[in-house]
Motif scaffolding. Structure first.
Motif, PDB file in Angstrom:
ATOM      1  N   ARG A 383       0.762   4.888   5.544  1.00 61.44           N
ATOM      2  CA  ARG A 383       0.407   3.504   5.358  1.00 61.44           C
ATOM      3  C   ARG A 383      -0.892   3.484   5.196  1.00 61.44           C
ATOM      4  O   ARG A 383      -1.709   4.248   5.293  1.00 61.44           O
ATOM      5  CB  ARG A 383       0.829   2.704   6.652  1.00 61.44           C
ATOM      6  N   CYS A 384      -1.254   2.148   4.300  1.00 58.74           N
ATOM      7  CA  CYS A 384      -2.599   2.039   4.028  1.00 58.74           C
ATOM      8  C   CYS A 384      -3.499   1.619   5.346  1.00 58.74           C
ATOM      9  O   CYS A 384      -2.808   0.989   6.344  1.00 58.74           O
ATOM     10  CB  CYS A 384      -2.679   0.763   3.102  1.00 58.74           C
ATOM     11  N   ARG A 385      -4.580   2.441   5.534  1.00 61.75           N
ATOM     12  CA  ARG A 385      -5.306   2.450   6.868  1.00 61.75           C
ATOM     13  C   ARG A 385      -6.032   0.983   7.067  1.00 61.75           C
ATOM     14  O   ARG A 385      -6.169   0.735   8.012  1.00 61.75           O
ATOM     15  CB  ARG A 385      -6.139   3.488   7.154  1.00 61.75           C
ATOM     16  N   ARG A 388      -2.292  -1.773   6.398  1.00 66.27           N
ATOM     17  CA  ARG A 388      -1.384  -1.503   6.790  1.00 66.27           C
ATOM     18  C   ARG A 388       0.062  -1.687   5.760  1.00 66.27           C
ATOM     19  O   ARG A 388       1.350  -1.612   6.513  1.00 66.27           O
ATOM     20  CB  ARG A 388      -0.923  -2.161   8.136  1.00 66.27           C
ATOM     21  N   THR A 389      -0.199  -1.618   4.711  1.00 68.42           N
ATOM     22  CA  THR A 389       0.967  -1.722   3.516  1.00 68.42           C
ATOM     23  C   THR A 389       1.656  -0.194   3.868  1.00 68.42           C
ATOM     24  O   THR A 389       1.014   0.670   3.832  1.00 68.42           O
ATOM     25  CB  THR A 389       0.498  -1.945   2.130  1.00 68.42           C
ATOM     26  N   TYR A 390       2.910  -0.339   3.747  1.00 62.07           N
ATOM     27  CA  TYR A 390       3.633   0.894   3.633  1.00 62.07           C
ATOM     28  C   TYR A 390       3.525   1.632   2.074  1.00 62.07           C
ATOM     29  O   TYR A 390       3.616   0.882   1.304  1.00 62.07           O
ATOM     30  CB  TYR A 390       5.322   0.839   4.164  1.00 62.07           C
ATOM     31  N   ARG A 405      -4.203   5.129  -3.829  1.00 59.74           N
ATOM     32  CA  ARG A 405      -4.770   3.728  -3.832  1.00 59.74           C
ATOM     33  C   ARG A 405      -3.631   2.720  -3.374  1.00 59.74           C
ATOM     34  O   ARG A 405      -2.747   2.858  -4.028  1.00 59.74           O
ATOM     35  CB  ARG A 405      -5.540   3.344  -5.340  1.00 59.74           C
ATOM     36  N   CYS A 406      -4.064   2.026  -2.311  1.00 63.37           N
ATOM     37  CA  CYS A 406      -3.125   1.163  -1.933  1.00 63.37           C
ATOM     38  C   CYS A 406      -2.993  -0.323  -3.096  1.00 63.37           C
ATOM     39  O   CYS A 406      -4.045  -0.580  -3.590  1.00 63.37           O
ATOM     40  CB  CYS A 406      -3.788   0.457  -0.548  1.00 63.37           C
ATOM     41  N   ASN A 407      -1.735  -0.380  -3.244  1.00 68.37           N
ATOM     42  CA  ASN A 407      -1.370  -1.257  -4.364  1.00 68.37           C
ATOM     43  C   ASN A 407      -1.615  -2.722  -3.897  1.00 68.37           C
ATOM     44  O   ASN A 407      -1.979  -3.880  -4.677  1.00 68.37           O
ATOM     45  CB  ASN A 407      -0.066  -1.434  -4.665  1.00 68.37           C
TER      46      ASN A 407
END
Ligand code: ZN
Length: 1055
Positions: A383-385, A388-390, A405-407
């Motif tokens: 998860r994005c730290r 918290r996106t999976y 990179r978190c979208n």
């Protein structure tokens, strides 16, 4: 206080405990599978840093139960008040009151904690059912309500969540003192098959007379819907213009429309007009109706049958968004009202429909499309730290695969060593196709222990059953226990499933189901003011261990209460007792109620319905819970992971509005069976209960939907309790529940091309695994209003709009709720018209995007739905409330079917071709326009709204045919209301039954009971069928034609 007990075996009438044998020690705590710690649910998606609550102390030795009739009733005895786990020893779990929680409304605050501390105010009362107020809800023959001008119309903006649920009345000054105008009675609203009754009714759809509609300066801009259209032209079965003042003075505006400019594919609705100028490649998919712009203009020769209608199953499906986002989850799980997010506030302001989403997290997928399960094992879920996106298909990997990179928030995260994979030349991970979380829009992650604050709970079913006289007499008790018994093998979660029972009339009856017993023991508690739970350890047992005791109980319940003449209902105390029993684990509480709660806390008045308040600012009060007890109990139940499903059966007023509150805030469901009798409705009840017991259920769940920067969800609509601003608490959620939410822009301008959304449902599966179901969707950001309209999803719009409208009826008049539906439709079409009408010289036409072609029709159907239609006379208050609760949870497809049901000619279908059975019978019944005009007296027609069938038999349908189809009695009896559809010994009848079965199997969530109806049979024909033919102008409502005309005229007002 002592009830008039039946002489049931083993239940001497005057003892508090009448066990089959002496109850033994109840001191064991070791046998409980879970420590009775605080039942604060799983840690919802937070990083592990969140403080967890100190565990409570385990229950300490309950002393031996004695069979004496007194010892346990005193205050602060060994157990009741202190011991039940949830309350006592440990600190009380701090519960964050959510905006959905009502402040206690001046009432006693004794329910804040699950302890039953403090005496309740329940006094035995008062008139059981049958007293005078009953008359209020029985149809009488008075005239209907006169029209009442609406007050200010408030567009349904995004009110704070609290406003949706907490307007309990009292804020509105008493209005309209002219209540004396209202005659006391009500007319049957039921239309006849002859000419419509010239009601002098308040016009439901006339928009905002007196409203403040910024768009339309003059008040007259919402003209009366009674257009005096020459009804005989399209609706020959109906009379002429309705006789209400002003109606006939309107010139007929048109008799038909559509100059069908044939252009594109062959839809059955008005054709698209090809764009005139090729500027900027205007391939807007829009349609137009040529409706005369000048009142009185007529455009003859066009067939109203060409109006847009959902006569094809495919019309109910969601549209997948553009092919750009191939990794989006299936629209059965997530649909947006438009698949194009506006890039600016100003653009959003021109989208006059709700902007939001409908989420159906556990929608059943067809075979082969099951959601893949991903287990990251010890390495933990990726998860994005920051946000918290999976991890999902839209994250991008960089740095040779070492970072991603978190979208959603664009943060660069490190890739853990065990999750590393090299990238290909396109920068895509080489293993992406083998990893569902990187290639599929929907996945389910197995959650490690950090997602738990206690061991996953077992599936738990607790049954709270009214055994008073009416439950016995209407057969409910018998059907309920038979169904429960036959479902025992199919309850999910074997061998961990837990089960328990509590029955009640004027007293509470507990059942010891300990596995070492051969027979259940019954304990009666008659103290309602201060109820307690005897024997807390063995009231809830493991089903596998105690199966024989459970079965013995189910076998004996009907006969135990066979002679019960008790008509009281100590529902509130029973509910509190059930809560105490369940609070340690949580689970599903199924309530079966046949009477109005009459004793103890939570007793309800026969407030009934009141014609005098309709049209006033107090109108909504009958649609909300009167006693804060219900909402407070719901809050407590949710806190302890208990979901409530209510089954209500009374043929009298039972205050569904109050009782249903329990389901509303616990993620539950309301099943209502008015005038239930087992001889008729056994199958329906039994099927629906069995479905409830056996469908896959997600336990102790929470749901959150995340979205990218710049957008934000503002309001949520459905059955749940908000735990924080965006976390929905769902003690027990299943595949039949959908949730809607509204969205707004946070920034003035979105600079990204895409906004990502991610739904995460954290839950315990029936098998005892903690899981997170994740649906991810990317939606493009647009700067062009036309794009927004072109990508509109009418189904999602109507679903969200229906929930907003129903919530509005809880604080406003029905009329105002309907008005908003119309207003939003008009505004959106007006905006669309401004975009295209001038450049395409379509000044006099109603134009609309193809995506919204069904919006006006569904809007009309929504206004005519049981929850929103008419006024006092048009729906029984309990039925209206139940319909509202239902519409707040059902997914889009089911809602659309309910709003525009299918109607098909059955006799021809059954007679033609080879006789088929089983699956072949699915060969579909051609769907017809929903108008009485289509009902041919020589035919038989089947109406199906997903909740019931109506089999309509024409007057001149040959008796021989009816006899073959339905039996001799159906052919001869004037009253078909009590006749079931039973197989006759011939192919015709078998084919009918096979057809009904096939239709039922298409959507098993509900069971369609088949009502038989003969043409002209009053008043059933009206209530069962005619009033639901939404295209007709009936009982003072607009038909489809008139509705479109009104909308068109309003669109023209200012363009
Ligand atoms: Zn992020």
């Amino acid at each position: 206080m002592q009830p008039n007990r039946p002489g049931a075996p083993g239940r001497p009438p005057s003892q508090q405990y009448s066990p089959f044998s002496l109850p033994g020690s109840a001191s064991s705590t070791a046998s409980r599978p879970f420590l009775p710690g605080p039942t604060q649910p799983m840690r919802p998606e937070q990083p592990p840093s969140q403080p967890s609550y100190p565990p409570g102390t385990a229950i300490q030795g309950f002393s031996v139960l004695s069979a004496s009739s007194t010892p346990l009733a005193g205050p602060e005895q060994n157990y009741p008040r202190e011991t039940p786990p949830v309350r006592s020893n440990g600190p009380v779990v701090p519960f964050q009151p959510s905006p959905n929680l009502p402040p206690p409304r001046g009432g006693p605050s004794s329910f804040v904690h699950p302890t039953l501390g403090g005496p309740m105010i329940g006094q035995p009362m008062a008139p059981p059912s049958g007293s005078s107020a009953v008359q209020q809800i029985a149809p009488t023959s008075g005239p209907r309500l006169p029209p009442v001008p609406s007050s200010a119309s408030v567009p349904m903006g995004p009110p704070p969540q609290a406003a949706n649920y907490m307007s309990l009345g009292g804020n509105f000054p008493p209005a309209n003192p002219s209540s004396s105008e209202y005659p006391p009675g009500r007319t049957s609203s039921i239309p006849t098959s002859g000419p419509p009754m010239p009601h002098s009714v308040s016009q439901p759809y006339q928009g905002g007379q007196g409203g403040q509609v910024p768009f339309f300066a003059p008040r007259t801009s919402f003209p009366s819907p009674q257009l005096g259209i020459p009804a005989q032209q399209h609706f020959p079965q109906q009379g002429g213009p309705l006789a209400y003042p002003g109606a006939v003075s309107q010139p007929p505006m048109l008799s038909s429309y559509m100059d069908a400019q044939k252009a594109r594919a062959p839809p059955s609705y008005p054709m698209a007009v090809p764009p005139a100028g090729g500027v900027q490649g205007l391939v807007e998919e829009f349609q137009s109706l040529s409706v005369g712009s000048v009142p009185g203009s007529v455009d003859p020769g066009v067939d109203p049958s060409l109006l847009p209608r959902p006569l094809d199953e495919a019309d109910l499906e969601g549209t997948t968004s553009s092919s750009t986002y191939v990794s989006n989850c299936h629209p059965r799980h997530l649909r947006f009202t438009t698949n194009a997010i506006p890039n600016s506030q100003s653009l959003m302001a021109r989208w006059h429909l709700p902007l939001g989403a409908v989420v159906h997290p556990l929608a059943e997928a067809p075979n082969g499309e099951e959601i893949p399960v991903v287990d990251f094992g010890n390495s933990g879920i990726v998860r994005c730290r920051r946000c918290r996106t999976y991890v999902n298909p839209y994250v991008t990997f960089t740095d040779g695969g070492r970072r991603w990179r978190c979208n959603v928030c664009s943060l660069l995260n490190d890739v853990a060593g065990e999750y590393f994979a090299p990238l290909d030349v396109n920068g895509r991970r080489r293993d992406a196709d083998e990893r569902p979380e990187l290639s599929k829009g929907s996945v389910e992650f197995v959650a490690p222990t950090e997602y738990m604050v206690r061991p996953p709970m077992p599936p738990l079913y607790f049954f709270l059953i009214d055994v008073s006289l009416s439950s016995v007499r209407n057969g409910m008790l018998k059907v309920a226990v038979e169904t429960i018994k036959s479902s025992l093998d199919k309850l999910p979660g074997f061998p961990r499933t837990q089960i328990g029972f509590l029955t009640f009339d004027s007293a509470l009856h507990f059942y010891n189901l300990k596995s070492s017993l051969t027979q259940p023991q019954m304990m009666v508690v008659a103290d309602l003011d201060d109820p307690f739970v005897p024997l807390p350890d063995d009231l809830l047992v493991n089903l596998s261990d105690s199966r024989h005791v459970v079965e013995a109980l189910l076998d004996s319940l009907p006969s135990m209460f066979e002679e019960n003449t008790n008509i009281e209902s100590a529902f509130g105390p029973a509910l509190k007792a059930a809560f105490m029993v369940m609070s340690q684990l949580g689970g599903k509480l199924l309530i079966f109620q046949s009477t109005l709660p009459s004793l103890g806390v939570g007793r309800l008045k026969l407030r009934g319905d009141d014609p005098r308040i309709y049209g006033t600012d107090k109108e909504h009060t009958v649609r909300i819970a009167e006693d804060p007890f219900y909402k407070q109990m719901a809050a407590d139940l949710t806190k302890y992971q208990i979901g409530v499903n209510l089954y209500a059966f009374s043929d009298r007023y039972t205050d569904i509005a109050s009782l249903g509150t329990l389901s509303k805030y616990t993620g539950g469901q309301v099943y209502y069976y008015p005038s239930f009798h087992a001889s008729l409705y056994k199958e329906k009840f039994s099927h629906e209960l069995a479905r409830d017991l056996t469908r896959e259920t997600a336990w102790e769940a929470v749901m959150r939907i995340r979205c990218g920067k710049g957008v934000r969800f503002t309001t949520y609509h459905g059955h749940f309790m908000l735990r924080s601003s965006d976390l929905l608490a769902l003690p027990a959620v299943d595949c039949d529940k959908a949730f809607a939410m509204q969205l707004t822009l946070e920034d003035t301008l979105l600079t990204t091309q895409t906004v990502y959304f991610q739904v995460a449902l954290l839950y315990t599966s029936s098998s005892g695994e903690r899981r997170i179901r994740v649906h991810t969707m990317a939606v493009p950001v647009v700067s062009d209003l036309g794009e927004m309209y072109r990508n509109a999803d009418t189904g999602a719009i109507i679903c969200l709009l229906s929930r907003l409208a129903i919530e509005k009826t809880l604080s406003h008049k029905l009329e105002e709720a309907r008005h908003v539906i119309q207003l939003r439709t008009v505004r959106s079409l007006q905006e669309y018209r401004n975009l295209f009408a001038v450049q395409h010289r379509l000044a006099g036409r109603l134009i609309y995007p193809d995506s919204l072609k069904l919006l006006p029709l569904y809007g009309l159907a929504l206004c005519k739905s049981l929850a929103l239609r008419g006024g006092f006379a048009d729906a029984h208050i309990d039925e209206r409330s139940a319909a509202g609760f239902n519409m707040m949870i059902i997914p889009i497809k089911r809602l659309l079917k309910l709003l525009y049901p299918s109607l098909g000619r059955l006799d021809e279908f059954l007679l033609k071709g080879p006789v088929m059975g089983g699956d072949d019978a699915k060969g579909s019944l051609q769907r017809l326009v929903l108008s009485a005009e289509r009902l041919d007296p020589r035919g038989a027609f089947l109406y199906d709204d997903g909740f019931r069938f109506v089999l309509w038999l024409g007057k001149v349908l040959p008796a021989e045919f009816i006899k073959n189809l339905l039996g001799v009695e159906a052919a001869n009896s004037p009253d078909l209301s009590k006749l079931p559809v039973i197989e006759q010994n011939n192919e015709l009848s078998r084919k009918l039954l096979a057809t009904l079965k096939a239709l039922r199997e298409r959507d098993p969530a509900f069971y369609q009971h088949c009502y038989l109806l003969r043409q002209g049979e009053q008043p059933r024909e009206g209530s069962l069928l005619l009033f639901n033919l939404v295209e007709d102008q009936i009982a003072g409502t607009s038909g489809y034609v008139e509705w479109l005309l009104q909308i068109h005229r309003q669109v023209q007002q200012k363009g």
